[in-house]
Write a protein that holds these residues in place. Structure first.
Motif, PDB file in Angstrom:
ATOM      1  N   LEU A   1      -9.111  -1.198   2.386  1.00 27.68           N
ATOM      2  CA  LEU A   1      -8.213  -1.855   3.334  1.00 27.68           C
ATOM      3  C   LEU A   1      -8.588  -1.401   4.731  1.00 27.68           C
ATOM      4  O   LEU A   1      -8.508  -0.210   5.049  1.00 27.68           O
ATOM      5  CB  LEU A   1      -6.753  -1.507   3.027  1.00 27.68           C
TER       6      LEU A   1
ATOM      7  N   PHE B   1      -7.618  -1.150   8.430  1.00 31.69           N
ATOM      8  CA  PHE B   1      -6.398  -1.164   9.224  1.00 31.69           C
ATOM      9  C   PHE B   1      -6.742  -0.914  10.681  1.00 31.69           C
ATOM     10  O   PHE B   1      -7.478   0.027  10.998  1.00 31.69           O
ATOM     11  CB  PHE B   1      -5.427  -0.096   8.723  1.00 31.69           C
ATOM     12  N   ARG B   2      -6.224  -1.753  11.549  1.00 33.93           N
ATOM     13  CA  ARG B   2      -6.483  -1.643  12.984  1.00 33.93           C
ATOM     14  C   ARG B   2      -5.154  -1.529  13.721  1.00 33.93           C
ATOM     15  O   ARG B   2      -4.249  -2.327  13.515  1.00 33.93           O
ATOM     16  CB  ARG B   2      -7.271  -2.848  13.493  1.00 33.93           C
TER      17      ARG B   2
ATOM     18  N   ASP C   1      -3.932  -8.223   1.800  1.00 37.10           N
ATOM     19  CA  ASP C   1      -4.273  -7.219   2.812  1.00 37.10           C
ATOM     20  C   ASP C   1      -3.507  -7.434   4.108  1.00 37.10           C
ATOM     21  O   ASP C   1      -3.151  -6.476   4.800  1.00 37.10           O
ATOM     22  CB  ASP C   1      -5.778  -7.229   3.063  1.00 37.10           C
ATOM     23  N   GLU C   2      -3.212  -8.705   4.440  1.00 41.87           N
ATOM     24  CA  GLU C   2      -2.448  -8.974   5.660  1.00 41.87           C
ATOM     25  C   GLU C   2      -1.027  -8.433   5.555  1.00 41.87           C
ATOM     26  O   GLU C   2      -0.485  -7.890   6.520  1.00 41.87           O
ATOM     27  CB  GLU C   2      -2.428 -10.483   5.927  1.00 41.87           C
TER      28      GLU C   2
ATOM     29  N   CYS D   1      -0.106  -5.920   3.742  1.00 42.90           N
ATOM     30  CA  CYS D   1      -0.186  -4.455   3.801  1.00 42.90           C
ATOM     31  C   CYS D   1      -0.365  -3.974   5.234  1.00 42.90           C
ATOM     32  O   CYS D   1       0.200  -2.952   5.637  1.00 42.90           O
ATOM     33  CB  CYS D   1      -1.330  -3.963   2.919  1.00 42.90           C
ATOM     34  N   ARG D   2      -1.142  -4.704   6.014  1.00 48.74           N
ATOM     35  CA  ARG D   2      -1.329  -4.312   7.413  1.00 48.74           C
ATOM     36  C   ARG D   2      -0.019  -4.394   8.192  1.00 48.74           C
ATOM     37  O   ARG D   2       0.248  -3.561   9.063  1.00 48.74           O
ATOM     38  CB  ARG D   2      -2.396  -5.182   8.060  1.00 48.74           C
ATOM     39  N   ASP D   3       0.790  -5.412   7.908  1.00 48.86           N
ATOM     40  CA  ASP D   3       2.083  -5.526   8.582  1.00 48.86           C
ATOM     41  C   ASP D   3       2.992  -4.356   8.236  1.00 48.86           C
ATOM     42  O   ASP D   3       3.701  -3.820   9.101  1.00 48.86           O
ATOM     43  CB  ASP D   3       2.751  -6.850   8.194  1.00 48.86           C
TER      44      ASP D   3
ATOM     45  N   THR E   1       1.717  -1.274  10.036  1.00 49.45           N
ATOM     46  CA  THR E   1       1.986  -1.361  11.472  1.00 49.45           C
ATOM     47  C   THR E   1       3.424  -0.982  11.786  1.00 49.45           C
ATOM     48  O   THR E   1       3.707  -0.267  12.761  1.00 49.45           O
ATOM     49  CB  THR E   1       1.673  -2.770  11.981  1.00 49.45           C
TER      50      THR E   1
END
Length: 468
Positions: free
Chosen positions: A298, A300-301, A405-406, A408-410, A413
Protein backbone atom coordinates in the motif's frame (compact mmCIF):
# COMPACT_ATOMS: atom_id res chain seq x y z
CA UNK A 1 62.09 -6.92 31.85
CA UNK A 2 60.71 -9.77 33.91
CA UNK A 3 57.09 -9.95 35.00
CA UNK A 4 56.44 -8.77 38.51
CA UNK A 5 53.12 -9.61 40.19
CA UNK A 6 53.42 -6.64 42.52
CA UNK A 7 53.64 -4.13 39.65
CA UNK A 8 50.86 -5.81 37.67
CA UNK A 9 48.25 -3.83 39.57
CA UNK A 10 49.58 -0.63 38.08
CA UNK A 11 48.58 -1.67 34.56
CA UNK A 12 45.43 -0.01 33.22
CA UNK A 13 44.23 -2.51 30.64
CA UNK A 14 40.59 -1.41 30.93
CA UNK A 15 41.36 2.22 30.11
CA UNK A 16 40.39 2.92 26.48
CA UNK A 17 42.53 5.41 24.55
CA UNK A 18 42.46 6.86 21.04
CA UNK A 19 45.61 7.06 18.92
CA UNK A 20 46.23 9.93 16.48
CA UNK A 21 49.12 9.74 14.04
CA UNK A 22 49.99 13.43 13.85
CA UNK A 23 51.65 14.35 10.53
CA UNK A 24 54.41 16.43 12.04
CA UNK A 25 56.95 16.82 14.83
CA UNK A 26 55.21 17.93 18.02
CA UNK A 27 57.20 20.40 20.10
CA UNK A 28 54.28 22.27 21.65
CA UNK A 29 51.27 20.09 22.68
CA UNK A 30 48.99 23.12 23.04
CA UNK A 31 49.58 24.18 19.44
CA UNK A 32 49.05 20.61 18.31
CA UNK A 33 45.63 20.50 20.00
CA UNK A 34 44.75 23.92 18.54
CA UNK A 35 45.56 22.70 15.02
CA UNK A 36 42.95 19.94 15.43
CA UNK A 37 40.25 22.29 16.71
CA UNK A 38 40.76 21.80 20.41
CA UNK A 39 39.26 19.22 22.72
CA UNK A 40 35.67 19.97 21.64
CA UNK A 41 36.25 19.28 17.94
CA UNK A 42 38.33 16.22 18.70
CA UNK A 43 35.62 14.81 20.96
CA UNK A 44 32.99 15.28 18.24
CA UNK A 45 35.16 13.49 15.68
CA UNK A 46 35.84 10.59 18.04
CA UNK A 47 32.23 10.14 19.16
CA UNK A 48 30.73 10.26 15.64
CA UNK A 49 31.39 7.20 13.49
CA UNK A 50 31.29 9.07 10.18
CA UNK A 51 33.05 12.25 11.26
CA UNK A 52 36.63 12.82 10.11
CA UNK A 53 39.29 14.55 12.17
CA UNK A 54 40.24 17.98 10.82
CA UNK A 55 43.77 19.37 11.07
CA UNK A 56 44.64 22.94 10.12
CA UNK A 57 48.31 23.89 10.04
CA UNK A 58 47.26 27.55 10.38
CA UNK A 59 44.33 27.41 12.85
CA UNK A 60 44.37 31.18 13.34
CA UNK A 61 43.59 31.73 9.63
CA UNK A 62 40.04 31.53 8.32
CA UNK A 63 41.28 30.63 4.85
CA UNK A 64 43.28 27.57 5.95
CA UNK A 65 42.10 24.37 4.27
CA UNK A 66 41.99 21.37 6.60
CA UNK A 67 43.71 18.03 6.26
CA UNK A 68 41.35 15.16 7.09
CA UNK A 69 42.22 12.07 9.11
CA UNK A 70 40.28 8.83 8.70
CA UNK A 71 39.39 6.48 11.52
CA UNK A 72 40.57 2.87 11.50
CA UNK A 73 39.89 -0.07 13.77
CA UNK A 74 43.03 -1.40 15.44
CA UNK A 75 44.22 -3.34 18.47
CA UNK A 76 47.18 -2.11 20.49
CA UNK A 77 48.56 -1.09 23.85
CA UNK A 78 50.01 2.18 25.12
CA UNK A 79 53.17 1.58 27.17
CA UNK A 80 54.71 3.97 29.65
CA UNK A 81 58.42 3.19 29.85
CA UNK A 82 60.78 4.69 32.43
CA UNK A 83 64.46 4.64 31.44
CA UNK A 84 67.71 5.69 33.03
CA UNK A 85 70.55 7.31 31.07
CA UNK A 86 74.10 8.08 32.03
CA UNK A 87 75.53 11.50 31.37
CA UNK A 88 78.70 10.16 29.84
CA UNK A 89 76.76 7.64 27.69
CA UNK A 90 73.50 9.36 26.60
CA UNK A 91 72.80 6.89 23.78
CA UNK A 92 72.56 3.95 26.13
CA UNK A 93 69.40 3.62 28.21
CA UNK A 94 68.40 1.16 30.88
CA UNK A 95 64.71 0.29 31.28
CA UNK A 96 63.63 0.59 34.87
CA UNK A 97 59.85 0.10 34.64
CA UNK A 98 57.17 -0.65 32.05
CA UNK A 99 53.55 0.23 32.68
CA UNK A 100 50.51 -0.35 30.45
CA UNK A 101 48.66 2.97 30.26
CA UNK A 102 45.66 1.60 28.33
CA UNK A 103 44.46 -0.16 25.20
CA UNK A 104 43.74 1.36 21.80
CA UNK A 105 40.83 0.26 19.57
CA UNK A 106 40.64 3.35 17.37
CA UNK A 107 43.33 5.18 15.44
CA UNK A 108 43.20 8.26 13.19
CA UNK A 109 45.59 8.34 10.22
CA UNK A 110 46.18 11.31 7.93
CA UNK A 111 46.74 9.41 4.68
CA UNK A 112 44.86 11.81 2.40
CA UNK A 113 46.19 14.84 0.56
CA UNK A 114 45.72 18.41 1.70
CA UNK A 115 43.69 20.79 -0.43
CA UNK A 116 45.33 23.70 -2.28
CA UNK A 117 46.19 26.56 0.07
CA UNK A 118 45.66 30.13 -1.12
CA UNK A 119 47.27 32.76 1.09
CA UNK A 120 45.93 36.33 1.34
CA UNK A 121 49.25 37.84 0.24
CA UNK A 122 49.71 40.55 -2.41
CA UNK A 123 52.56 42.60 -3.87
CA UNK A 124 52.47 46.27 -3.13
CA UNK A 125 53.68 49.01 -5.47
CA UNK A 126 57.26 48.57 -4.35
CA UNK A 127 57.15 44.84 -5.17
CA UNK A 128 57.19 43.59 -1.61
CA UNK A 129 54.77 40.79 -0.70
CA UNK A 130 52.51 41.77 2.17
CA UNK A 131 49.83 39.82 4.05
CA UNK A 132 46.37 41.43 3.87
CA UNK A 133 44.69 39.07 6.33
CA UNK A 134 43.98 41.77 8.93
CA UNK A 135 42.26 43.91 6.30
CA UNK A 136 40.12 41.04 5.00
CA UNK A 137 39.14 39.60 8.40
CA UNK A 138 38.49 42.43 10.84
CA UNK A 139 38.89 41.91 14.56
CA UNK A 140 36.87 43.52 17.31
CA UNK A 141 33.94 45.87 16.79
CA UNK A 142 33.71 47.58 13.40
CA UNK A 143 33.17 51.32 13.91
CA UNK A 144 33.98 52.66 10.45
CA UNK A 145 31.61 52.71 7.49
CA UNK A 146 32.34 49.83 5.06
CA UNK A 147 32.31 52.16 2.05
CA UNK A 148 35.21 54.17 3.43
CA UNK A 149 37.61 51.24 3.71
CA UNK A 150 36.34 48.95 0.91
CA UNK A 151 38.35 50.77 -1.77
CA UNK A 152 41.68 49.94 -0.12
CA UNK A 153 40.93 46.24 0.53
CA UNK A 154 42.13 43.90 -2.25
CA UNK A 155 39.84 41.31 -3.77
CA UNK A 156 40.34 37.88 -2.22
CA UNK A 157 37.55 35.36 -2.83
CA UNK A 158 38.96 31.83 -2.73
CA UNK A 159 36.53 28.93 -3.30
CA UNK A 160 35.44 26.68 -0.47
CA UNK A 161 37.40 23.79 -1.96
CA UNK A 162 39.51 23.38 -5.05
CA UNK A 163 39.38 19.60 -5.39
CA UNK A 164 36.34 17.40 -4.90
CA UNK A 165 38.33 14.53 -3.39
CA UNK A 166 41.39 14.34 -1.16
CA UNK A 167 42.61 11.00 -2.52
CA UNK A 168 44.33 10.17 -5.80
CA UNK A 169 41.84 9.30 -8.54
CA UNK A 170 42.62 6.83 -11.32
CA UNK A 171 39.81 7.97 -13.61
CA UNK A 172 40.92 9.22 -17.03
CA UNK A 173 38.41 11.58 -18.59
CA UNK A 174 39.09 10.91 -22.25
CA UNK A 175 37.09 9.80 -25.25
CA UNK A 176 36.21 6.10 -25.32
CA UNK A 177 38.43 5.26 -28.29
CA UNK A 178 41.42 7.03 -26.71
CA UNK A 179 40.75 5.50 -23.29
CA UNK A 180 40.67 1.98 -24.72
CA UNK A 181 44.20 2.33 -26.04
CA UNK A 182 45.54 3.89 -22.84
CA UNK A 183 44.17 1.34 -20.37
CA UNK A 184 45.47 -2.21 -20.18
CA UNK A 185 43.38 -5.26 -21.17
CA UNK A 186 42.71 -6.32 -17.60
CA UNK A 187 41.75 -2.82 -16.43
CA UNK A 188 39.15 -1.84 -19.00
CA UNK A 189 36.14 -2.71 -16.90
CA UNK A 190 35.68 -2.27 -13.18
CA UNK A 191 34.46 -5.11 -11.02
CA UNK A 192 30.71 -5.64 -11.12
CA UNK A 193 28.84 -4.44 -8.04
CA UNK A 194 25.68 -6.45 -8.60
CA UNK A 195 24.25 -8.52 -5.77
CA UNK A 196 23.04 -11.19 -8.26
CA UNK A 197 19.41 -10.92 -7.19
CA UNK A 198 16.45 -12.15 -9.22
CA UNK A 199 14.34 -9.10 -10.14
CA UNK A 200 11.14 -10.05 -11.97
CA UNK A 201 8.21 -8.29 -13.57
CA UNK A 202 4.83 -9.47 -12.33
CA UNK A 203 3.05 -11.95 -14.59
CA UNK A 204 0.11 -14.29 -14.05
CA UNK A 205 1.52 -17.11 -16.18
CA UNK A 206 5.30 -17.01 -15.89
CA UNK A 207 6.64 -19.53 -13.31
CA UNK A 208 8.67 -18.24 -10.40
CA UNK A 209 12.22 -19.47 -9.71
CA UNK A 210 12.63 -21.74 -6.71
CA UNK A 211 16.35 -21.32 -6.07
CA UNK A 212 18.62 -18.28 -5.81
CA UNK A 213 21.44 -17.37 -8.13
CA UNK A 214 24.56 -19.38 -7.13
CA UNK A 215 26.62 -16.19 -7.37
CA UNK A 216 24.54 -14.64 -4.57
CA UNK A 217 25.80 -17.32 -2.18
CA UNK A 218 29.38 -16.44 -3.02
CA UNK A 219 28.74 -12.80 -2.19
CA UNK A 220 27.75 -13.72 1.36
CA UNK A 221 30.99 -15.66 1.79
CA UNK A 222 33.06 -12.83 0.36
CA UNK A 223 31.44 -10.23 2.62
CA UNK A 224 32.02 -12.47 5.65
CA UNK A 225 28.45 -12.11 6.88
CA UNK A 226 27.86 -14.03 10.08
CA UNK A 227 25.78 -17.20 10.05
CA UNK A 228 23.75 -15.87 12.95
CA UNK A 229 22.44 -13.01 10.82
CA UNK A 230 21.66 -15.33 7.89
CA UNK A 231 19.74 -17.75 10.10
CA UNK A 232 17.83 -14.89 11.72
CA UNK A 233 16.60 -13.65 8.33
CA UNK A 234 15.87 -17.20 7.11
CA UNK A 235 13.65 -17.89 10.12
CA UNK A 236 11.82 -14.62 9.50
CA UNK A 237 11.04 -15.68 5.94
CA UNK A 238 9.74 -19.04 7.20
CA UNK A 239 7.30 -17.27 9.51
CA UNK A 240 6.35 -14.63 6.93
CA UNK A 241 7.01 -15.40 3.25
CA UNK A 242 6.91 -11.82 1.92
CA UNK A 243 8.90 -8.90 3.29
CA UNK A 244 9.88 -5.42 2.31
CA UNK A 245 13.46 -4.41 2.93
CA UNK A 246 12.51 -1.63 5.34
CA UNK A 247 10.13 -3.87 7.30
CA UNK A 248 12.76 -6.59 7.67
CA UNK A 249 15.41 -4.12 8.78
CA UNK A 250 13.09 -2.44 11.25
CA UNK A 251 11.64 -5.61 12.74
CA UNK A 252 14.97 -7.36 13.23
CA UNK A 253 16.96 -4.14 13.86
CA UNK A 254 19.60 -5.01 11.26
CA UNK A 255 21.87 -2.82 9.18
CA UNK A 256 21.44 -2.21 5.47
CA UNK A 257 24.93 -3.55 4.79
CA UNK A 258 24.01 -7.13 5.71
CA UNK A 259 20.38 -7.23 4.58
CA UNK A 260 21.19 -6.10 1.05
CA UNK A 261 23.37 -9.18 0.44
CA UNK A 262 21.22 -11.74 2.26
CA UNK A 263 17.88 -10.89 0.60
CA UNK A 264 18.90 -12.16 -2.91
CA UNK A 265 19.60 -15.54 -1.30
CA UNK A 266 16.23 -15.75 0.45
CA UNK A 267 13.80 -14.70 -2.27
CA UNK A 268 12.99 -12.91 -5.50
CA UNK A 269 12.05 -9.27 -5.97
CA UNK A 270 8.92 -8.00 -7.78
CA UNK A 271 9.49 -4.69 -9.54
CA UNK A 272 5.79 -4.13 -10.31
CA UNK A 273 2.37 -5.60 -9.66
CA UNK A 274 0.44 -5.99 -6.38
CA UNK A 275 3.58 -7.17 -4.55
CA UNK A 276 5.92 -4.61 -6.07
CA UNK A 277 8.89 -3.66 -3.94
CA UNK A 278 8.73 -6.84 -1.85
CA UNK A 279 10.96 -9.89 -1.49
CA UNK A 280 9.09 -13.20 -1.88
CA UNK A 281 10.52 -16.37 -0.40
CA UNK A 282 11.68 -18.99 -2.90
CA UNK A 283 9.04 -21.71 -3.23
CA UNK A 284 6.15 -19.41 -2.26
CA UNK A 285 3.84 -18.14 -5.00
CA UNK A 286 1.60 -15.28 -3.81
CA UNK A 287 -0.52 -15.64 -6.96
CA UNK A 288 -1.81 -19.01 -5.70
CA UNK A 289 -2.38 -18.21 -2.01
CA UNK A 290 -5.34 -16.10 -0.98
CA UNK A 291 -3.74 -15.19 2.36
CA UNK A 292 -1.00 -13.34 0.46
CA UNK A 293 -3.39 -10.37 0.24
CA UNK A 294 -2.04 -9.33 3.66
CA UNK A 295 1.43 -8.96 2.12
CA UNK A 296 0.42 -6.67 -0.75
CA UNK A 297 1.88 -3.18 -0.84
CA UNK A 298 0.00 0.00 0.00
CA UNK A 299 1.56 3.28 -1.10
CA UNK A 300 0.48 6.06 1.24
CA UNK A 301 1.11 9.73 0.53
CA UNK A 302 0.57 12.50 3.05
CA UNK A 303 -1.83 15.03 1.61
CA UNK A 304 -1.23 18.78 1.75
CA UNK A 305 -3.74 19.59 4.49
CA UNK A 306 -2.83 22.72 6.37
CA UNK A 307 0.61 22.58 7.97
CA UNK A 308 0.67 18.77 7.96
CA UNK A 309 2.45 18.55 4.61
CA UNK A 310 5.16 20.99 5.69
CA UNK A 311 5.92 19.27 8.98
CA UNK A 312 6.77 15.94 7.32
CA UNK A 313 9.95 15.75 5.30
CA UNK A 314 10.17 14.45 1.75
CA UNK A 315 11.56 11.02 1.02
CA UNK A 316 14.56 12.07 -1.02
CA UNK A 317 16.40 15.38 -1.01
CA UNK A 318 18.53 16.14 -4.04
CA UNK A 319 21.66 18.10 -3.21
CA UNK A 320 23.68 19.45 -6.11
CA UNK A 321 26.56 20.66 -3.96
CA UNK A 322 29.96 19.05 -3.85
CA UNK A 323 30.52 16.18 -1.43
CA UNK A 324 31.61 17.23 2.03
CA UNK A 325 35.00 15.79 2.89
CA UNK A 326 34.36 16.39 6.58
CA UNK A 327 32.33 13.17 6.73
CA UNK A 328 33.72 9.85 5.62
CA UNK A 329 32.14 7.85 2.81
CA UNK A 330 30.19 4.97 4.33
CA UNK A 331 31.11 2.63 1.46
CA UNK A 332 34.84 3.19 1.86
CA UNK A 333 34.98 2.75 5.62
CA UNK A 334 36.53 -0.43 6.89
CA UNK A 335 34.15 -2.92 8.44
CA UNK A 336 34.87 -5.02 11.47
CA UNK A 337 33.98 -8.61 10.48
CA UNK A 338 33.76 -9.72 14.10
CA UNK A 339 31.07 -7.18 14.88
CA UNK A 340 27.56 -8.58 14.40
CA UNK A 341 24.93 -6.51 12.68
CA UNK A 342 22.25 -7.43 15.21
CA UNK A 343 20.97 -4.41 17.15
CA UNK A 344 23.43 -2.17 15.29
CA UNK A 345 20.70 0.14 13.99
CA UNK A 346 17.43 1.28 15.51
CA UNK A 347 14.79 2.05 12.89
CA UNK A 348 11.71 4.10 13.62
CA UNK A 349 8.53 2.05 13.95
CA UNK A 350 6.58 4.44 11.73
CA UNK A 351 8.99 3.85 8.82
CA UNK A 352 7.56 0.36 8.15
CA UNK A 353 4.51 -0.05 10.43
CA UNK A 354 1.38 2.04 10.88
CA UNK A 355 -0.56 2.17 14.15
CA UNK A 356 -3.32 4.35 15.54
CA UNK A 357 -0.69 6.74 16.99
CA UNK A 358 1.54 6.99 13.91
CA UNK A 359 2.79 10.19 12.31
CA UNK A 360 4.65 9.19 9.11
CA UNK A 361 8.30 10.13 8.91
CA UNK A 362 8.08 10.80 5.16
CA UNK A 363 5.49 12.17 2.79
CA UNK A 364 5.62 9.08 0.57
CA UNK A 365 5.87 5.78 2.41
CA UNK A 366 5.05 2.17 1.59
CA UNK A 367 3.37 -0.30 3.96
CA UNK A 368 2.40 -3.93 3.67
CA UNK A 369 -1.19 -4.47 4.71
CA UNK A 370 -0.08 -6.81 7.49
CA UNK A 371 1.99 -3.95 8.95
CA UNK A 372 -0.99 -1.58 9.01
CA UNK A 373 -2.13 -2.11 12.61
CA UNK A 374 -5.50 -0.44 12.17
CA UNK A 375 -8.44 -2.61 13.34
CA UNK A 376 -10.82 -1.28 10.72
CA UNK A 377 -8.50 -2.09 7.81
CA UNK A 378 -7.74 -5.53 9.22
CA UNK A 379 -11.47 -6.22 9.50
CA UNK A 380 -11.93 -5.16 5.87
CA UNK A 381 -9.21 -7.62 4.85
CA UNK A 382 -10.85 -10.42 6.80
CA UNK A 383 -14.29 -9.73 5.25
CA UNK A 384 -13.07 -10.25 1.70
CA UNK A 385 -14.73 -13.50 0.55
CA UNK A 386 -12.60 -16.46 -0.45
CA UNK A 387 -12.51 -16.80 -4.26
CA UNK A 388 -13.78 -19.92 -5.98
CA UNK A 389 -11.49 -22.74 -6.99
CA UNK A 390 -9.53 -21.91 -10.11
CA UNK A 391 -9.90 -18.14 -9.77
CA UNK A 392 -6.62 -16.29 -10.13
CA UNK A 393 -5.65 -12.93 -8.69
CA UNK A 394 -5.91 -9.67 -10.58
CA UNK A 395 -2.81 -8.36 -12.31
CA UNK A 396 -3.31 -4.89 -10.84
CA UNK A 397 -5.19 -5.34 -7.55
CA UNK A 398 -4.02 -8.83 -6.60
CA UNK A 399 -6.52 -10.47 -4.24
CA UNK A 400 -8.12 -7.17 -3.21
CA UNK A 401 -11.27 -5.63 -4.71
CA UNK A 402 -11.13 -2.46 -6.81
CA UNK A 403 -10.64 0.83 -4.95
CA UNK A 404 -9.72 -1.01 -1.78
CA UNK A 405 -6.44 0.89 -1.54
CA UNK A 406 -8.23 4.22 -1.93
CA UNK A 407 -10.48 3.48 1.02
CA UNK A 408 -7.44 2.52 3.12
CA UNK A 409 -5.67 5.74 2.22
CA UNK A 410 -8.68 7.77 3.39
CA UNK A 411 -8.69 5.94 6.71
CA UNK A 412 -4.97 6.50 7.22
CA UNK A 413 -5.27 10.16 6.28
CA UNK A 414 -7.96 10.71 8.94
CA UNK A 415 -5.78 9.00 11.56
CA UNK A 416 -2.69 11.03 10.64
CA UNK A 417 -4.68 14.27 10.68
CA UNK A 418 -6.12 13.45 14.11
CA UNK A 419 -2.67 12.59 15.48
CA UNK A 420 -1.26 15.81 14.09
CA UNK A 421 -3.96 17.83 15.83
CA UNK A 422 -3.17 16.11 19.12
CA UNK A 423 0.52 16.83 18.71
CA UNK A 424 -0.17 20.49 18.02
CA UNK A 425 -2.43 20.77 21.05
CA UNK A 426 0.23 19.17 23.22
CA UNK A 427 2.69 21.83 22.12
CA UNK A 428 0.12 24.52 22.94
CA UNK A 429 0.76 26.17 19.59
CA UNK A 430 -2.26 25.48 17.38
CA UNK A 431 -2.77 28.92 15.89
CA UNK A 432 -0.86 28.22 12.67
CA UNK A 433 -2.69 24.98 12.00
CA UNK A 434 -6.18 26.35 12.71
CA UNK A 435 -5.73 29.32 10.40
CA UNK A 436 -4.70 27.30 7.34
CA UNK A 437 -6.70 24.13 7.77
CA UNK A 438 -10.04 25.05 6.22
CA UNK A 439 -8.96 26.64 2.94
CA UNK A 440 -6.37 24.07 1.90
CA UNK A 441 -8.57 21.06 2.70
CA UNK A 442 -11.07 21.95 0.00
CA UNK A 443 -8.35 22.26 -2.63
CA UNK A 444 -6.19 19.24 -1.88
CA UNK A 445 -8.83 16.51 -1.57
CA UNK A 446 -9.80 14.83 -4.82
CA UNK A 447 -13.19 15.73 -6.26
CA UNK A 448 -14.07 12.10 -6.62
CA UNK A 449 -13.60 11.51 -2.91
CA UNK A 450 -15.62 14.62 -1.93
CA UNK A 451 -18.60 13.67 -4.08
CA UNK A 452 -18.86 10.28 -2.38
CA UNK A 453 -21.71 10.84 0.08
CA UNK A 454 -21.92 7.24 1.24
CA UNK A 455 -20.81 6.47 4.79
CA UNK A 456 -17.71 4.51 5.73
CA UNK A 457 -19.58 1.40 6.82
CA UNK A 458 -21.72 1.28 3.67
CA UNK A 459 -18.60 1.72 1.56
CA UNK A 460 -16.97 -1.28 3.22
CA UNK A 461 -19.97 -3.41 2.30
CA UNK A 462 -19.87 -2.02 -1.25
CA UNK A 463 -16.25 -3.17 -1.70
CA UNK A 464 -17.10 -6.66 -0.51
CA UNK A 465 -20.12 -6.85 -2.82
CA UNK A 466 -17.94 -5.86 -5.78
CA UNK A 467 -15.53 -8.66 -4.93
CA UNK A 468 -18.34 -11.18 -4.88
Amino acid sequence: MEYDSLSAKQHKLKKELVCIEYPGIVRNPDRMLASMGGQMEMSMAISSEKRRLELRFRPESTYAKPLFGDRHVTAGLVLKIKTRRKRNQPNEAQVNAIEIAGHVNLIFKFDSMCDFQLLPAFRNRSGIVECAYNQLVPSGVITSIPKETSANIPYFLPPISFSRFDTAQTSIFKAKDILTNMVGPGERHRASRTKHGLYMSFSLTEPLPKEPNPLALRIIEQKRISNETVELIRNSFMERPVWTKSALKGTLQLSDEDVRYILPVMGLYFINGPWRGTWVRFGYDPRKHFESRFYQLLDFRVRAIGALHDKIKVKRVTNATKPCMRFANSHSSTRDPDKLSIARTVAEQSSFSFTMDTLPVMRIIFYQYCDVKVPRIQQMLEKIPTPLTGVICNEKNGWLPPRFDEQCRDILTDIVLSNFRKAKEADSNTSEFEETEGDETEVTFDDEEENDESGDESYDEKIISDME
